[in-house]
Design an enzyme around this catalytic site. Structure first.
Site, PDB file in Angstrom:
ATOM      1  N   GLY A 141       0.775  -1.239   0.000  1.00  0.00           N
ATOM      2  CA  GLY A 141       0.000   0.000   0.000  1.00  0.00           C
ATOM      3  C   GLY A 141       0.801   1.282   0.000  1.00  0.00           C
ATOM      4  O   GLY A 141       0.231   2.345   0.263  1.00  0.00           O
ATOM      5  N   SER A 142       2.084   1.224  -0.296  1.00  0.00           N
ATOM      6  CA  SER A 142       2.898   2.433  -0.177  1.00  0.00           C
ATOM      7  C   SER A 142       3.053   3.202  -1.477  1.00  0.00           C
ATOM      8  O   SER A 142       3.385   4.388  -1.460  1.00  0.00           O
ATOM      9  CB  SER A 142       4.291   2.076   0.360  1.00  0.00           C
ATOM     10  OG  SER A 142       5.004   1.285  -0.587  1.00  0.00           O
ATOM     11  N   ARG A 143       2.846   2.541  -2.628  1.00  0.00           N
ATOM     12  CA  ARG A 143       3.088   3.176  -3.923  1.00  0.00           C
ATOM     13  C   ARG A 143       1.987   2.796  -4.909  1.00  0.00           C
ATOM     14  O   ARG A 143       1.284   1.811  -4.722  1.00  0.00           O
ATOM     15  CB  ARG A 143       4.430   2.712  -4.512  1.00  0.00           C
ATOM     16  CG  ARG A 143       5.636   2.988  -3.677  1.00  0.00           C
ATOM     17  CD  ARG A 143       6.886   2.298  -4.225  1.00  0.00           C
ATOM     18  NE  ARG A 143       7.244   2.746  -5.566  1.00  0.00           N
ATOM     19  CZ  ARG A 143       7.179   1.979  -6.651  1.00  0.00           C
ATOM     20  NH1 ARG A 143       6.763   0.728  -6.582  1.00  0.00           N
ATOM     21  NH2 ARG A 143       7.531   2.461  -7.826  1.00  0.00           N
ATOM     22  N   ASP A 175       7.718  -8.268   4.457  1.00  0.00           N
ATOM     23  CA  ASP A 175       8.086  -9.006   3.259  1.00  0.00           C
ATOM     24  C   ASP A 175       6.964  -9.998   2.985  1.00  0.00           C
ATOM     25  O   ASP A 175       6.813 -11.003   3.674  1.00  0.00           O
ATOM     26  CB  ASP A 175       9.410  -9.739   3.478  1.00  0.00           C
ATOM     27  CG  ASP A 175       9.836 -10.548   2.255  1.00  0.00           C
ATOM     28  OD1 ASP A 175       9.081 -10.573   1.251  1.00  0.00           O
ATOM     29  OD2 ASP A 175      10.918 -11.169   2.310  1.00  0.00           O
ATOM     30  N   ASN A 221      -2.973  -6.398  -2.847  1.00  0.00           N
ATOM     31  CA  ASN A 221      -2.478  -5.630  -3.988  1.00  0.00           C
ATOM     32  C   ASN A 221      -1.026  -5.926  -4.336  1.00  0.00           C
ATOM     33  O   ASN A 221      -0.590  -5.639  -5.439  1.00  0.00           O
ATOM     34  CB  ASN A 221      -2.630  -4.127  -3.688  1.00  0.00           C
ATOM     35  CG  ASN A 221      -1.907  -3.271  -4.698  1.00  0.00           C
ATOM     36  OD1 ASN A 221      -2.323  -3.145  -5.840  1.00  0.00           O
ATOM     37  ND2 ASN A 221      -0.786  -2.679  -4.274  1.00  0.00           N
ATOM     38  N   SER A 251      -4.576  -8.560 -13.046  1.00  0.00           N
ATOM     39  CA  SER A 251      -4.069  -7.837 -14.209  1.00  0.00           C
ATOM     40  C   SER A 251      -4.738  -8.393 -15.457  1.00  0.00           C
ATOM     41  O   SER A 251      -5.134  -9.573 -15.489  1.00  0.00           O
ATOM     42  CB  SER A 251      -2.550  -8.003 -14.320  1.00  0.00           C
ATOM     43  OG  SER A 251      -2.077  -7.545 -15.575  1.00  0.00           O
ATOM     44  N   TYR A 287       4.185 -13.896 -14.350  1.00  0.00           N
ATOM     45  CA  TYR A 287       3.267 -12.862 -13.862  1.00  0.00           C
ATOM     46  C   TYR A 287       1.855 -13.116 -14.387  1.00  0.00           C
ATOM     47  O   TYR A 287       0.876 -13.105 -13.637  1.00  0.00           O
ATOM     48  CB  TYR A 287       3.780 -11.498 -14.308  1.00  0.00           C
ATOM     49  CG  TYR A 287       2.916 -10.314 -13.926  1.00  0.00           C
ATOM     50  CD1 TYR A 287       2.991  -9.763 -12.648  1.00  0.00           C
ATOM     51  CD2 TYR A 287       2.051  -9.743 -14.851  1.00  0.00           C
ATOM     52  CE1 TYR A 287       2.213  -8.673 -12.308  1.00  0.00           C
ATOM     53  CE2 TYR A 287       1.264  -8.646 -14.513  1.00  0.00           C
ATOM     54  CZ  TYR A 287       1.354  -8.114 -13.243  1.00  0.00           C
ATOM     55  OH  TYR A 287       0.576  -7.027 -12.905  1.00  0.00           O
ATOM     56  N   ALA A 298       0.523 -15.928 -15.612  1.00  0.00           N
ATOM     57  CA  ALA A 298      -0.041 -17.181 -15.136  1.00  0.00           C
ATOM     58  C   ALA A 298      -0.543 -17.068 -13.701  1.00  0.00           C
ATOM     59  O   ALA A 298      -1.622 -17.576 -13.351  1.00  0.00           O
ATOM     60  CB  ALA A 298       1.011 -18.289 -15.240  1.00  0.00           C
ATOM     61  N   LYS A 302      -1.403 -14.260 -12.131  1.00  0.00           N
ATOM     62  CA  LYS A 302      -2.555 -13.367 -12.084  1.00  0.00           C
ATOM     63  C   LYS A 302      -3.825 -14.088 -12.532  1.00  0.00           C
ATOM     64  O   LYS A 302      -4.921 -13.802 -12.044  1.00  0.00           O
ATOM     65  CB  LYS A 302      -2.302 -12.133 -12.944  1.00  0.00           C
ATOM     66  CG  LYS A 302      -1.250 -11.188 -12.381  1.00  0.00           C
ATOM     67  CD  LYS A 302      -1.579 -10.699 -10.986  1.00  0.00           C
ATOM     68  CE  LYS A 302      -0.630  -9.593 -10.531  1.00  0.00           C
ATOM     69  NZ  LYS A 302      -0.897  -9.165  -9.128  1.00  0.00           N
TER      70      LYS A 302
END
Length: 249
Positions: free
Chosen positions: A15-17, A64, A91, A138, A151, A153, A155
């Protein structure tokens, strides 16, 4: 009718960016208490300060998300700090694109298993509240993804997990939905970097979007606000594509 989350407690991983930050800020502006986590502390603390400006309860922790026990601890700490959890937004992404062992391991651990583990840890709190889970997938999970094999697969797996989760949790009063963003550009993000590092690719993607621009994180946050809130009370098991028509090309 207003998109209000007044008094709700929301957890946003990664949630930082970018998209996560915009979702967290939109939730706080709508009245929610918000917890965020990320690996990088500098951006985390900056976003924590922005969230505090809305006058809600705020919790932020370095985590992490590839570390299973760390995910569970983070969710427990977030629930304690906020006073419960009604909304969970998964997210975080490792943004792994290489079709090798490392790329697959990162995608599975962060994009998929962190979502599974956070959902498990949050479930006791969500059951008490009749809450909502939102996964950020995505469009790479819906179409062939030759540039980003692991990525895409993973998602896709997240989209399937959303449907199964929704079916399993409906009788507990918990909704599960998913957003599949198209290419989103923001300062420091992947597409801003590619704009200078790989302009041919950037322009090819840009040319595939009917609106003639990449998306903004705030445009994903607006959809997240709807899906997480009471106006979507009869929506579950769905994946909503937010891509400006990118998949139409």
């Amino acid at each position: 009718m207003q998109l209000s989350l007044q008094g709700k407690n929301a957890v946003v991983t990664g949630g930082s960016r970018g998209i996560g930050r915009s979702i967290a800020l939109a939730f706080a502006e709508a009245g929610a208490n918000v917890s965020i986590c990320a690996r990088g502390e500098a951006a985390l603390r900056q976003t924590e300060g922005e969230l505090a400006g809305f006058g809600r309860k705020v919790h932020a922790a370095v985590c992490d998300l590839a570390d299973g026990p760390a995910v569970a601890r983070y969710v427990e700490d977030a629930a304690a700090a906020l006073g419960g959890i009604e909304i969970l937004v998964n997210n975080a992404s490792g943004f792994a694109v290489s079709d090798d062992e490392a790329g697959w391991a990162t995608s599975i651990d962060v994009d998929l298993m962190a979502s599974v583990r956070a959902s498990r840890a949050a479930l006791p709190f969500l059951e008490r509240a009749g809450g909502a889970i939102l996964h950020i997938s995505s469009i790479a999970g819906l179409i062939p993804s030759t540039r980003t094999v692991p990525y895409g697969a993973v998602k896709a797996a997240l989209i399937q997990y959303t449907m199964t989760q929704a079916a399993a949790l409906a009788r507990k009063g918990i909704r599960a939905n998913c957003i599949a963003p198209g290419s989103i550009e923001f300062p420091g993000g992947v597409w801003e970097q590619r704009k200078s590092a790989d302009p041919k690719l950037y322009n090819a993607v840009l040319g595939a979007i009917p609106f003639g621009r990449l998306g903004k994180p705030e445009e994903i946050a607006a959809v997240a606000l709807f899906l997480a809130g009471p106006m979507a009370s009869w929506v579950t098991g769905q994946t909503l594509v937010v891509d400006g028509g990118q998949m139409l090309s």
